[in-house]
Design an enzyme around this catalytic site. Structure first.
Site, PDB file in Angstrom:
ATOM      1  N   ARG A 172      -3.000 -10.198   4.629  1.00  0.00           N
ATOM      2  CA  ARG A 172      -3.459 -10.311   3.239  1.00  0.00           C
ATOM      3  C   ARG A 172      -2.366  -9.698   2.363  1.00  0.00           C
ATOM      4  O   ARG A 172      -2.152  -8.488   2.421  1.00  0.00           O
ATOM      5  CB  ARG A 172      -4.791  -9.573   3.119  1.00  0.00           C
ATOM      6  CG  ARG A 172      -5.418  -9.606   1.739  1.00  0.00           C
ATOM      7  CD  ARG A 172      -6.718  -8.807   1.729  1.00  0.00           C
ATOM      8  NE  ARG A 172      -7.305  -8.787   0.411  1.00  0.00           N
ATOM      9  CZ  ARG A 172      -6.942  -7.963  -0.556  1.00  0.00           C
ATOM     10  NH1 ARG A 172      -5.996  -7.084  -0.345  1.00  0.00           N
ATOM     11  NH2 ARG A 172      -7.533  -8.006  -1.741  1.00  0.00           N
ATOM     12  N   LYS A 210       0.828  -1.219   0.000  1.00  0.00           N
ATOM     13  CA  LYS A 210       0.000   0.000   0.000  1.00  0.00           C
ATOM     14  C   LYS A 210       0.856   1.260   0.000  1.00  0.00           C
ATOM     15  O   LYS A 210       2.035   1.231   0.305  1.00  0.00           O
ATOM     16  CB  LYS A 210      -1.010  -0.053   1.156  1.00  0.00           C
ATOM     17  CG  LYS A 210      -2.123  -1.057   0.838  1.00  0.00           C
ATOM     18  CD  LYS A 210      -3.245  -1.096   1.843  1.00  0.00           C
ATOM     19  CE  LYS A 210      -4.309  -2.106   1.350  1.00  0.00           C
ATOM     20  NZ  LYS A 210      -5.365  -2.350   2.351  1.00  0.00           N
TER      21      LYS A 210
HETATM   22  N1  PMM Z   1      -7.383  -4.126   1.051  1.00  0.00           N
HETATM   23  C1  PMM Z   1      -7.749  -4.162  -0.239  1.00  0.00           C
HETATM   24  C2  PMM Z   1      -8.756  -5.051  -0.688  1.00  0.00           C
HETATM   25  N2  PMM Z   1      -9.355  -5.884   0.180  1.00  0.00           N
HETATM   26  N3  PMM Z   1      -9.625  -6.726   2.361  1.00  0.00           N
HETATM   27  C3  PMM Z   1      -9.300  -6.698   3.649  1.00  0.00           C
HETATM   28  N4  PMM Z   1      -9.924  -7.512   4.513  1.00  0.00           N
HETATM   29  N5  PMM Z   1      -8.344  -5.840   4.141  1.00  0.00           N
HETATM   30  C4  PMM Z   1      -7.679  -4.974   3.326  1.00  0.00           C
HETATM   31  O1  PMM Z   1      -6.843  -4.201   3.833  1.00  0.00           O
HETATM   32  C5  PMM Z   1      -8.007  -4.963   1.946  1.00  0.00           C
HETATM   33  C6  PMM Z   1      -9.006  -5.872   1.491  1.00  0.00           C
HETATM   34  C7  PMM Z   1      -7.100  -3.251  -1.211  1.00  0.00           C
HETATM   35  O2  PMM Z   1      -5.844  -3.733  -1.609  1.00  0.00           O
HETATM   36  P1  PMM Z   1      -5.577  -4.442  -3.044  1.00  0.00           P
HETATM   37  O3  PMM Z   1      -6.088  -3.492  -4.106  1.00  0.00           O
HETATM   38  O4  PMM Z   1      -4.114  -4.641  -3.086  1.00  0.00           O
HETATM   39  O5  PMM Z   1      -6.319  -5.743  -3.096  1.00  0.00           O
END
Ligand code: PMM
Length: 259
Positions: A239, A204
């Protein structure tokens, strides 16, 4: 939890796995590298993203969930929509990862209670188009925790079992870079709520800022530092886009926690 974004526009891997065959191959690769769960999402939640239709979201995620689950891979679905969650669980997903914590779709909590699956409730204030306008707190730790408790209570009231629930402070969602760091230094306040905790910090932007503006794919070592920190502070899962060095970081954290 390995990230599988079946989207043309996610911030760090957008477009790479938009075709089902490429997505399925990447999901298998994440599992082969040791991911305990593969999180399949069809809708980008990067700041400023606009929403897609439920039909498009289902067309993106369902074939991928089905193929990975058929291989015996544990799959979660990253969705804010109850109908997508229900179809994905029917296709073999065992966890619904709802970045809105039930706020985006009034049906979500009741549908998840009926499905009887695990549920991630993330701290969230608004859809991506406007979420950064909501990054206003007097005390970010106290307010995020109180808002998570409210989502936890709503989930329990809807009939979701306490041991099915996972809480997530929502790094990067309606938070400034400094607020993300403050939350990460106070993870104990979130784990003290007594539920499993998930943290999504992988690649991020706040990590890029700490690294002098490094591009997303160059942020995996920094992500591993966060994974180790999470492991040391009792977080249940991280994640992440990359798996191998995250597992190494968690193995070190687990060793350090052993008396
Ligand atoms: N961040 C993203 C998408 N889904 N789900 C959870 N539970 N926690 C998060 O911090 C989260 C998520 C956005 O990140 P990406 O675009 O790299 O998937």
């Amino acid at each position: 939890m390995g990230i599988l974004n079946v989207t043309p526009d996610s911030f760090s891997d957008g477009g790479q796995f938009a075709a089902p065959a490429a997505a399925i191959a990447h999901g298998r690769d994440l599992a082969a590298q040791g991911a305990h769960l593969v999180d399949v999402g069809g809708e980008s939640t990067r700041p400023g993203a606009t929403r897609i239709s439920a039909e498009d979201e289902m067309a993106r995620v369902l074939p991928v969930v089905e193929a990975l689950a058929a291989d015996g891979i544990a799959v979660s679905v990253d969705t804010m929509r109850a109908e997508v969650a229900a179809e994905a669980v029917r296709a073999g997903a065992t966890l619904v990862n709802d970045v809105s914590g039930g706020l985006a779709d009034p049906q979500m909590l009741a549908v998840v209670a009926d499905l009887g699956c695990d549920y991630v409730a993330m701290h969230w204030r608004a859809h991506s188009a406007t979420m950064q306008d909501e990054a206003r707190y007097d005390d970010v730790v106290a307010e995020v925790t109180a808002e998570l408790v409210a989502r936890r209570d709503a989930a329990l009231a809807a009939g979701i079992d306490a041991d099915r629930l996972v809480l997530d402070p929502g790094i990067g969602f309606s938070k400034t870079w400094d607020q993300n760091w403050t939350l990460l230094t106070h993870l104990d306040v979130v784990t003290a709520l007594g539920h499993r905790v998930l943290v999504g910090a992988s690649r991020k932007r706040f990590l890029g800022e700490a690294l002098g503006g490094r591009d997303p794919v160059g942020r995996d070592a920094a992500t591993a530092a966060i994974s180790a920190w999470c492991g040391l502070h009792g977080v249940w899962a991280v994640r992440t886009h990359e798996v191998v060095s995250q597992l190494d970081a968690i193995a070190v954290a687990e060793r350090l926690r052993r008396p």
